[in-house]
Scaffold this motif. Sequence first.
Motif: not given
Length: 188
Positions: A21-35
Amino acid sequence: MSFKDPELEVNFINFNQDCTSLAIGTRTGYKLFSLNSVDKLDLIYESPCRDVTIVERLFSSSLIALVSQSSPRRLRVCHFKKGTEICQYSYSNTILAVKLNRARLVVCLEEALYIHNIRDMKVLHTIRETPPNPRGLCALSINSDNCLLAYPGSTTSGEVQLFDAFNLQAKLMIPAHDSPLADRKSVV
């Protein structure tokens, strides 16, 4: 999802330990994606918490560690599927990196490293008075049986300190090269 979206403002991006998985932290929150597929990212979870600067996921579990720009000295450990906070810790300085494996959670500050037991999140050991590490360079092996932590051993030469994070003892200083250590982001 477009990474060119100006609203996204990526603060942090990282794979989990087994690259599922890939984790992304942003200005508006965070997202987790399956790879699971190389053709597209499948959204696992999205949270609207603001200005996430660090988000680390423990393998494919629901356990995540979060740090935000508004509270850079506070670590929150959460169960994202249940939407619950497991614990939070505050530190004396800004958290620069967080590393996880199945045995340990490591928090890196500029001049200290805190080693937590992943089972109960208690602080087991603090490595103080490390050489200044303003980029938070550190690595924790994903293998909890050989639980090694690496961090800069010097600000003037490229020494790497290896620390046994399971048995909580310094192991080896490696003279890696002549110049100080740098992360890939700082090398252009």
